[in-house]
Design an enzyme around this catalytic site. Sequence first.
Site, mmCIF file in Angstrom:
data_model
loop_
_atom_site.group_PDB
_atom_site.id
_atom_site.type_symbol
_atom_site.label_atom_id
_atom_site.label_comp_id
_atom_site.label_asym_id
_atom_site.label_seq_id
_atom_site.Cartn_x
_atom_site.Cartn_y
_atom_site.Cartn_z
ATOM 1 N N GLY A 127 0.872 -1.073 0.077
ATOM 2 C CA GLY A 127 0.094 -0.017 0.081
ATOM 3 C C GLY A 127 0.739 1.308 -0.232
ATOM 4 C CD GLU B 209 0.598 -9.054 1.315
ATOM 5 O OE1 GLU B 209 0.314 -10.393 1.412
ATOM 6 O OE2 GLU B 209 -0.276 -8.302 1.196
ATOM 7 N N PRO B 210 4.702 -5.166 -1.101
ATOM 8 C CG PRO B 210 6.692 -4.429 -1.198
ATOM 9 C CD PRO B 210 6.136 -5.549 -0.597
ATOM 10 N N GLY B 211 3.780 -3.449 -3.889
ATOM 11 C CA GLY B 211 3.593 -3.698 -5.477
ATOM 12 C C GLY B 211 3.725 -2.657 -6.198
ATOM 13 N NE ARG B 212 -0.275 2.511 -5.809
ATOM 14 C CZ ARG B 212 -1.531 2.294 -6.624
ATOM 15 N NH1 ARG B 212 -1.611 2.749 -7.822
ATOM 16 N NH2 ARG B 212 -2.377 1.689 -6.067
ATOM 17 N NE ARG C 23 -3.339 2.968 -11.178
ATOM 18 C CZ ARG C 23 -3.290 4.257 -10.573
ATOM 19 N NH1 ARG C 23 -2.763 4.950 -11.271
ATOM 20 N NH2 ARG C 23 -3.776 4.294 -9.459
ATOM 21 C CE1 TYR D 14 -9.443 1.669 -9.332
ATOM 22 C CE2 TYR D 14 -7.341 1.913 -10.563
ATOM 23 C CZ TYR D 14 -8.253 1.143 -9.824
ATOM 24 O OH TYR D 14 -7.961 -0.298 -9.696
ATOM 25 C CB CYS E 284 -16.487 3.362 -29.776
ATOM 26 S SG CYS E 284 -15.660 3.203 -31.227
ATOM 27 C CE1 TYR F 252 -2.301 -3.446 -8.413
ATOM 28 C CE2 TYR F 252 -1.119 -1.341 -7.603
ATOM 29 C CZ TYR F 252 -1.588 -2.691 -7.640
ATOM 30 O OH TYR F 252 -1.268 -3.455 -6.404
HETATM 31 N N1 LLP Z 1 -1.436 -6.939 -0.672
HETATM 32 C C1 LLP Z 1 -2.838 -7.066 -0.853
HETATM 33 C C2 LLP Z 1 -3.545 -8.103 -0.033
HETATM 34 C C3 LLP Z 1 -3.622 -6.430 -1.839
HETATM 35 O O1 LLP Z 1 -4.940 -6.431 -2.003
HETATM 36 C C4 LLP Z 1 -2.625 -5.487 -2.537
HETATM 37 C C5 LLP Z 1 -3.473 -4.600 -3.532
HETATM 38 C C6 LLP Z 1 -1.457 -5.189 -2.240
HETATM 39 C C7 LLP Z 1 -0.770 -6.170 -1.478
HETATM 40 C C8 LLP Z 1 -0.231 -4.384 -3.025
HETATM 41 O O2 LLP Z 1 -0.587 -3.103 -2.791
HETATM 42 P P1 LLP Z 1 0.371 -1.856 -3.185
HETATM 43 O O3 LLP Z 1 1.635 -1.861 -2.388
HETATM 44 O O4 LLP Z 1 0.582 -2.096 -4.867
HETATM 45 O O5 LLP Z 1 -0.437 -0.854 -3.022
HETATM 46 N N2 LLP Z 1 -5.617 -1.573 -9.337
HETATM 47 C C9 LLP Z 1 -5.446 -0.364 -8.558
HETATM 48 C C10 LLP Z 1 -4.770 -0.818 -7.378
HETATM 49 C C11 LLP Z 1 -5.592 -2.309 -6.497
HETATM 50 C C12 LLP Z 1 -4.651 -2.827 -5.323
HETATM 51 C C13 LLP Z 1 -5.230 -4.086 -4.877
HETATM 52 N N3 LLP Z 1 -4.524 -4.709 -3.925
HETATM 53 C C14 LLP Z 1 -4.647 0.862 -8.960
HETATM 54 O O6 LLP Z 1 -4.484 0.756 -10.147
HETATM 55 O O7 LLP Z 1 -4.532 1.930 -8.356
#
Ligand code: LLP
Length: 422
Positions: free
Chosen positions: A239, A276-279, A316, A320, A348, A377
């Site tokens: 997050g 659990e970093p993604g973004r 995105r 959003y 379209c 994403y």
């Molecule tokens: N762990 C869990 C359980 C999650 O549900 C998520 C993201 C993450 C980790 C990773 O979160 P991050 O570090 O990436 O913030 N599609 C949306 C974002 C959806 C996130 C869903 N869960 C966007 O484009 O902003």
Amino acid sequence: MHHFETIDGVLHCEGISVPDIAREVGTPFYLYSAATLRHHFQVFDQAFSDLPHITAFAVKACSNLAVLSLLGREGAGADIVSGGELFRALKAGIPAGRIVFAGVGKTGHEIGEALDAGILLFSVESEAELELINQVAGERGAVAPVALRVNPDVDPKTHPYIATGLSESKFGIPTRKAVEAFKQANALPHIRVVGMHQHIGSQITEVAPFVEAVQHAADMVNTLRAAGLTIDYLDIGGGVGIPYHADTAEKPPGPGVMAEAVKPLLKALNVTVITEPGRGIAGNAGIFVTEVLRLKQSGGEKTFVIVDGAMNDLLRPSLYNAHHDVQPVVKPAASTRKVLADVVGPICESGDFLAKNRTLECPAPGDLLAVMSAGAYGFTMASNYNSRPRVAEVLVDGDRFHVVRQRENYDDLIRREEIPWA
Ligand code: LLP
């Protein structure tokens, strides 16, 4: 910090000019920087280096095999939410012992696959899911390691679609039911409770919600241990927000600041911390490159810059109303006039835009635009809407680039379709 830099007026990714890649690969495409991915992973990982920890990359953010393999080689684990993500993580060589599996809708089949692979733990989101995992593990004569996901009811102050830790959201088990649920889990013969999980949302740009959530988790761990449960792992989710605006003072606290704020709470617990970093790892490690097709004036003052990329490629902004900086790949002449523009795709729908109401140096057909901060994403949310083949993904590593996913072709679009009377 990222490795997309304008050198002599031309956008480069590490050692390679973006127009050089576009000439070979065509447009549109996603472009990732290996050095940026490695750097971001290391920053997250180092932030917790003084605690036993696993940095499990959220595969949903960017699931290309090459990206997963690169991160796996740096030591990353994987946070997965489907059998497909498990398949990718394993194919990319991420050890099963570093994989955690969350999500409210795991199927029996997916649970079986994860058990067979020997993942570290399941983050369980409901009592009914516990029963299913127990049953599937029982059929295999196995014992499933689980962490229960607790919903701490903390407001992450982000877009409502990506807030997950509020009591009204579908995620996790409410705090007031948690102890009971953990006990119920522990009583099941094919379940072994090993930890606790929480994740409150995504693109969080303040420290306070994290601290509140981790404080809540720490209290919970103590309560659970007092009730006789074993909590070896505490998964505090992902997050961490990233800056999406290069030209403002926007500076969300990075992973280091977030980690320093929560570590005092974690140290005393004597747990292995999972993040659990993604973004935070992939977001600013990727851009989306698109070519201007033509310009069009609206009835009013606005110019539509029509590009070959669209909402199916990068959802995105449409979904959003998310902001992504858009910049010319080749710096225009100083004399270029400015226009108020929407950057739109060929789809379209009026909701098909990559940027709205931007003051841009007026581009010309054939110019390349870079949509920044698109590494997370981006491709993973792409679709074939309007029967548009999905774009290529390219990874730069130093002065070399690799097409890590080929552009789809028309045959790919219809590969699994059939006309019954033909
Ligand atoms: N762990 C869990 C359980 C999650 O549900 C998520 C993201 C993450 C980790 C990773 O979160 P991050 O570090 O990436 O913030 N599609 C949306 C974002 C959806 C996130 C869903 N869960 C966007 O484009 O902003």
